[in-house]
Design a protein around this motif. Structure first.
Motif, PDB file in Angstrom:
ATOM      1  N   ILE A  48       0.794  -1.389   0.007  1.00  0.00           N
ATOM      2  CA  ILE A  48      -0.217  -0.055  -0.006  1.00  0.00           C
ATOM      3  C   ILE A  48       0.804   1.248   0.084  1.00  0.00           C
ATOM      4  CG2 ILE A  48      -2.080   1.171   1.062  1.00  0.00           C
ATOM      5  CD1 ILE A  48      -2.365  -1.445   2.830  1.00  0.00           C
ATOM      6  N   GLN A  49       0.801   2.124  -0.943  1.00  0.00           N
ATOM      7  CA  GLN A  49       1.404   3.452  -1.009  1.00  0.00           C
ATOM      8  C   GLN A  49       0.482   4.532  -0.325  1.00  0.00           C
ATOM      9  OE1 GLN A  49       4.564   4.208  -2.066  1.00  0.00           O
ATOM     10  NE2 GLN A  49       4.701   2.001  -2.658  1.00  0.00           N
ATOM     11  N   ALA A  50       0.609   4.282   1.066  1.00  0.00           N
ATOM     12  CA  ALA A  50      -0.270   4.924   1.929  1.00  0.00           C
ATOM     13  C   ALA A  50      -0.072   6.515   2.078  1.00  0.00           C
ATOM     14  CB  ALA A  50      -0.302   4.367   3.226  1.00  0.00           C
ATOM     15  N   PHE A  51       0.912   7.132   1.404  1.00  0.00           N
ATOM     16  CA  PHE A  51       1.340   8.441   1.661  1.00  0.00           C
ATOM     17  C   PHE A  51       0.198   9.441   1.335  1.00  0.00           C
ATOM     18  CE2 PHE A  51       4.839   6.048   0.552  1.00  0.00           C
ATOM     19  CZ  PHE A  51       5.941   6.171   1.751  1.00  0.00           C
ATOM     20  N   CYS A  52      -0.447   8.987   0.199  1.00  0.00           N
ATOM     21  CA  CYS A  52      -1.339  10.058  -0.196  1.00  0.00           C
ATOM     22  C   CYS A  52      -2.829  10.458   0.752  1.00  0.00           C
ATOM     23  CB  CYS A  52      -2.250   9.539  -1.459  1.00  0.00           C
ATOM     24  SG  CYS A  52      -2.847   8.159  -1.738  1.00  0.00           S
ATOM     25  N   LYS A  53      -2.822   9.436   1.755  1.00  0.00           N
ATOM     26  CA  LYS A  53      -3.934   9.308   2.424  1.00  0.00           C
ATOM     27  C   LYS A  53      -3.478  10.281   3.528  1.00  0.00           C
ATOM     28  CE  LYS A  53      -6.074   5.679   0.934  1.00  0.00           C
ATOM     29  NZ  LYS A  53      -7.281   5.490   0.318  1.00  0.00           N
ATOM     30  N   ILE A  54      -2.498  10.805   3.839  1.00  0.00           N
ATOM     31  CA  ILE A  54      -2.381  11.636   4.988  1.00  0.00           C
ATOM     32  C   ILE A  54      -1.386  13.133   4.259  1.00  0.00           C
ATOM     33  CG2 ILE A  54      -2.082  10.058   6.860  1.00  0.00           C
ATOM     34  CD1 ILE A  54       0.976  10.177   6.665  1.00  0.00           C
ATOM     35  N   GLY A  55      -1.604  13.236   2.978  1.00  0.00           N
ATOM     36  CA  GLY A  55      -0.980  14.499   2.530  1.00  0.00           C
ATOM     37  C   GLY A  55       0.478  14.526   2.065  1.00  0.00           C
ATOM     38  N   LEU A  56       1.042  13.130   1.853  1.00  0.00           N
ATOM     39  CA  LEU A  56       2.459  13.068   1.835  1.00  0.00           C
ATOM     40  C   LEU A  56       2.961  12.472   0.288  1.00  0.00           C
ATOM     41  CD1 LEU A  56       3.932  12.050   5.123  1.00  0.00           C
ATOM     42  CD2 LEU A  56       3.514  14.317   4.276  1.00  0.00           C
ATOM     43  N   ILE A  57       4.043  12.501  -0.102  1.00  0.00           N
ATOM     44  CA  ILE A  57       4.361  11.835  -1.426  1.00  0.00           C
ATOM     45  C   ILE A  57       5.078  10.472  -1.031  1.00  0.00           C
ATOM     46  CG2 ILE A  57       4.659  14.257  -2.225  1.00  0.00           C
ATOM     47  CD1 ILE A  57       7.807  13.108  -2.469  1.00  0.00           C
ATOM     48  N   PRO A  58       5.117   9.644  -1.794  1.00  0.00           N
ATOM     49  CA  PRO A  58       5.755   8.269  -1.583  1.00  0.00           C
ATOM     50  C   PRO A  58       7.320   8.619  -1.407  1.00  0.00           C
ATOM     51  CG  PRO A  58       4.565   7.991  -3.509  1.00  0.00           C
ATOM     52  CD  PRO A  58       4.322   9.376  -3.286  1.00  0.00           C
ATOM     53  N   ASP A  59       8.071   8.177  -0.308  1.00  0.00           N
ATOM     54  CA  ASP A  59       9.499   8.468  -0.171  1.00  0.00           C
ATOM     55  C   ASP A  59      10.139   7.081  -0.185  1.00  0.00           C
ATOM     56  OD1 ASP A  59       9.086   7.435   2.531  1.00  0.00           O
ATOM     57  OD2 ASP A  59       8.927   9.271   3.042  1.00  0.00           O
ATOM     58  N   SER A  60      11.371   7.069   0.456  1.00  0.00           N
ATOM     59  CA  SER A  60      12.195   5.653   0.481  1.00  0.00           C
ATOM     60  C   SER A  60      12.424   5.037  -0.643  1.00  0.00           C
ATOM     61  CB  SER A  60      11.297   4.981   1.516  1.00  0.00           C
ATOM     62  OG  SER A  60      11.321   5.505   2.924  1.00  0.00           O
ATOM     63  N   GLY A  61      12.269   5.953  -1.812  1.00  0.00           N
ATOM     64  CA  GLY A  61      12.547   5.412  -3.289  1.00  0.00           C
ATOM     65  C   GLY A  61      11.350   5.115  -4.050  1.00  0.00           C
ATOM     66  N   GLY A  62      10.238   5.534  -3.344  1.00  0.00           N
ATOM     67  CA  GLY A  62       9.120   4.945  -3.990  1.00  0.00           C
ATOM     68  C   GLY A  62       8.704   5.655  -5.612  1.00  0.00           C
ATOM     69  N   THR A  63       9.013   6.858  -5.582  1.00  0.00           N
ATOM     70  CA  THR A  63       8.590   7.458  -6.870  1.00  0.00           C
ATOM     71  C   THR A  63       9.696   7.241  -7.904  1.00  0.00           C
ATOM     72  OG1 THR A  63       9.908   9.330  -6.120  1.00  0.00           O
ATOM     73  CG2 THR A  63       7.667   9.647  -5.830  1.00  0.00           C
ATOM     74  N   TRP A  64      10.670   6.590  -7.430  1.00  0.00           N
ATOM     75  CA  TRP A  64      11.711   5.905  -8.586  1.00  0.00           C
ATOM     76  C   TRP A  64      11.466   4.491  -8.849  1.00  0.00           C
ATOM     77  CZ3 TRP A  64      15.067   1.941  -9.236  1.00  0.00           C
ATOM     78  CH2 TRP A  64      16.217   2.137 -10.049  1.00  0.00           C
ATOM     79  N   SER A  65      11.157   3.629  -7.798  1.00  0.00           N
ATOM     80  CA  SER A  65      10.986   2.173  -7.937  1.00  0.00           C
ATOM     81  C   SER A  65       9.807   1.728  -8.604  1.00  0.00           C
ATOM     82  CB  SER A  65      10.678   1.568  -6.604  1.00  0.00           C
ATOM     83  OG  SER A  65      12.055   1.619  -5.724  1.00  0.00           O
ATOM     84  N   LEU A  66       8.368   2.602  -8.095  1.00  0.00           N
ATOM     85  CA  LEU A  66       7.266   2.307  -8.933  1.00  0.00           C
ATOM     86  C   LEU A  66       7.185   2.426 -10.313  1.00  0.00           C
ATOM     87  CD1 LEU A  66       5.032   3.728  -6.072  1.00  0.00           C
ATOM     88  CD2 LEU A  66       5.345   1.212  -6.638  1.00  0.00           C
ATOM     89  N   PRO A  67       7.609   3.591 -10.922  1.00  0.00           N
ATOM     90  CA  PRO A  67       7.657   3.634 -12.318  1.00  0.00           C
ATOM     91  C   PRO A  67       8.594   2.550 -13.243  1.00  0.00           C
ATOM     92  CG  PRO A  67       7.702   5.960 -11.710  1.00  0.00           C
ATOM     93  CD  PRO A  67       8.075   4.916 -10.211  1.00  0.00           C
ATOM     94  N   HIS A  68       9.697   2.448 -12.394  1.00  0.00           N
ATOM     95  CA  HIS A  68      10.611   1.467 -12.898  1.00  0.00           C
ATOM     96  C   HIS A  68       9.999  -0.006 -12.992  1.00  0.00           C
ATOM     97  CE1 HIS A  68      13.599   4.879 -12.784  1.00  0.00           C
ATOM     98  NE2 HIS A  68      14.288   4.020 -13.917  1.00  0.00           N
ATOM     99  N   LEU A  69       9.494  -0.405 -12.039  1.00  0.00           N
ATOM    100  CA  LEU A  69       8.832  -1.755 -11.680  1.00  0.00           C
ATOM    101  C   LEU A  69       7.535  -1.947 -12.672  1.00  0.00           C
ATOM    102  CD1 LEU A  69       9.693  -2.406  -8.305  1.00  0.00           C
ATOM    103  CD2 LEU A  69      10.806  -3.322 -10.045  1.00  0.00           C
ATOM    104  N   VAL A  70       6.572  -1.220 -12.494  1.00  0.00           N
ATOM    105  CA  VAL A  70       5.030  -1.276 -13.167  1.00  0.00           C
ATOM    106  C   VAL A  70       4.707  -0.375 -14.070  1.00  0.00           C
ATOM    107  CG1 VAL A  70       4.616  -2.512 -11.188  1.00  0.00           C
ATOM    108  CG2 VAL A  70       4.144   0.056 -11.339  1.00  0.00           C
ATOM    109  N   GLY A  71       5.629   0.784 -14.506  1.00  0.00           N
ATOM    110  CA  GLY A  71       5.273   1.739 -15.462  1.00  0.00           C
ATOM    111  C   GLY A  71       4.537   2.873 -14.651  1.00  0.00           C
TER     112      GLY A  71
END
Length: 263
Positions: free
Chosen positions: A134-157
């Motif tokens: 779960i990319q839960a960040f949006c539920k509290i007004g934050l952005i995906p961190d810990s490399g999420g904005t890099w990993s997700l597009p590379h892994l799933v488009g």
């Protein structure tokens, strides 16, 4: 006595690192960050360790940040979350990614927020069928961190990455496997057996060569084709000078099983 936030066991060339705050779904606080940093440092310095497995205790893998550890009370000074990321999460993600050995993640339950992205930063990620991401960040007004904005597009488009990040929907393990988000989904009662079997296999393989494979694959996301060809040349030169390469060729010629030492 305070229970340790992480557990570290080393056996037969494999280090097993278990996140150990089950009452809070193994969410991160300052103490846990310090303990995992120390554990990964031990793993890196131990020449006998040739593979690392990361998992969680209890019913979850990791719920990300423990929000009670940095609660924003009414009227309180606004916290600097960038400082927390710079001092804690970014060094953790870099240390996992740069370990000169395979890192396997065994996701035994929910992996949310930073917990999900730590799992995705590992080299091979297995998940129990009951697990979810779960990319839960949006539920509290934050952005995906810990490399999420890099990993997700590379892994799933980009389309699926945006859907996961903007909606925060639960992605079950079987769907994660079908999307290419993880390596494999397994039955719950087989997760640790399969993860440890995989780690023990990798611990018998040419560790320096595996570390160079990681370097090459990581670099490919930013390199041009010509730059990657040059890097392959340079890394292959290093690989060809290892004792494990010599052993691998010798075993092939002699029709025997190689005995790699990670050298």
């Amino acid at each position: 006595m305070t229970q340790p936030s992480i557990l570290l066991e080393i056996d037969q060339g494999v280090a097993l690192l278990t996140l150990n705050r089950p009452d809070s779904l193994n969410s991160f606080n300052a103490d846990m960050h310090a303990e995992i940093r120390n554990a990964i440092s031990q793993v890196r310095k131990n020449a006998e360790v040739r593979a690392l497995v990361i998992t969680g205790s209890g019913r979850g893998f990791c719920a990300g940040q423990d929000l009670s550890d940095r609660n924003v009370a009414p009227g309180a000074e606004v916290p600097d979350l960038g400082e927390s990321i710079e001092k804690r999460y970014n060094p953790l993600l870099r240390s996992i990614r740069e370990l000169p050995m395979p890192v396997i993640c065994a996701v035994n339950g929910v992996a949310a927020g930073a917990g999900a992205n730590i799992a995705l930063a590992c080299d091979i990620t297995l998940a129990a069928k009951s697990a979810s991401f779960i990319q839960a960040f949006c539920k509290i007004g934050l952005i995906p961190d810990s490399g999420g904005t890099w990993s997700l597009p590379h892994l799933v488009g980009m389309a699926r990455a945006k859907g996961m990040a903007l909606l925060g929907d639960k992605i079950k393990a079987e769907q994660a496997e079908s999307w290419g988000l993880i390596w494999r989904c397994v039955e719950d009662d087989q997760l640790m057996e399969e993860a440890m079997q995989l780690a023990r296999h990798l611990a018998t393989q040419p560790t320096k060569g595996l570390a160079l494979i990681k370097r090459a694959l990581h670099a490919s996301t930013n390199n041009t084709f010509d730059q990657q060809l040059d890097l392959e040349r340079d890394l292959q030169r290093l690989a060809g000078r290892t004792e494990d390469y010599r052993e691998g060729v010798g075993a092939f010629m002699e029709k025997r099983t190689p005995k790699f030492k990670g050298q």
